[in-house]
Design an enzyme around this catalytic site. Sequence first.
Site, mmCIF file in Angstrom:
data_model
loop_
_atom_site.group_PDB
_atom_site.id
_atom_site.type_symbol
_atom_site.label_atom_id
_atom_site.label_comp_id
_atom_site.label_asym_id
_atom_site.label_seq_id
_atom_site.Cartn_x
_atom_site.Cartn_y
_atom_site.Cartn_z
ATOM 1 C CG ASP A 122 -3.420 3.557 -1.595
ATOM 2 O OD1 ASP A 122 -4.203 2.999 -1.379
ATOM 3 O OD2 ASP A 122 -2.702 4.473 -0.522
ATOM 4 C CG ASP A 133 -2.175 -0.972 1.171
ATOM 5 O OD1 ASP A 133 -2.024 -1.841 0.013
ATOM 6 O OD2 ASP A 133 -2.673 -1.265 2.311
ATOM 7 C CE LYS A 153 -3.915 4.671 8.301
ATOM 8 N NZ LYS A 153 -3.432 3.370 8.543
#
Length: 298
Positions: A236, A8, A76
Amino acid sequence: STLPVAFDGSCSGIQHFSAMFKDEVGGREVNLVADLDRQDIYNTVKEAVTGVLEASEDELAQQWLNSGLLSRKLLKTPTMTYGYSSEVPGMTDQITDEVGHAGVEFFGKENMFKACSFLAKVTFDEIEKTVVKAAEAKTWLQQCVRGEQKPAQWTTPDGLVVVQKYKVQKPKRLDIVVGSERQRSQYAVPTDAVDSRKMASSISPNVIHSLDATHIRMVALAASSEQMHSLAMIHDSFGCHAADAGRFFQIIREEFVNLYNKNVAKDLNADLSGGTVDLPTMGNLDLEGVIGTDYSFA
């Protein structure tokens, strides 16, 4: 082995902006610089936010410090979505969702929104101070389309034509009788007019998503040319069989460098503004060094 292994991106939105403008500061934070220990932009932002709160005399700042809720995990999602144009209102919702019932218990239901909005503003400001070039890039993209009454169109580095067109929605009212009861509801109907506000707010995430997709296609083609056909990829995240993981990891980094060895920013500027908007200045990030990184995709 049929065990899937996924690699990732390390905060991919900021990775793309950093590579596009060769930003060594932002690139360092998202592991695009070789021969460094693993960088953690989420923890960097958390520490920066904590420092601001500790220096503040605002009552809400002290409450957050005493809440036990301030954590890397809390910040995050706001940090991760910044590169996709998340702003203070969106970050407020993200923080509210993350603290959940514990936040309501500590701040009280009546003060919850104010507390989360306060932290979101501090977080947003500290992210922008951490990845300055990404902030400049978002502003540049918005300037390219702001006020335009036409669709935005660009071509990705691998030749895919992308069209963004958000239409103004006109509210309509439905008023009917079902049996003996009257039912009323509203729905929206798109008009032919372009929603210039939505166009500006959406251009950054849509451009970055198109570049995410470009990278995935480039990796898929390169891997397929080496007989790696069992791939699991989205956004991603790049997945392959465990037996192929070593070479596949190399391919991911090689194709990322190949992508940004092209004049991506200049070409986007030409497509979106005809080259009339000034580009952010380029930095000194060594793109070739990405191939030697250990944590850019992990």
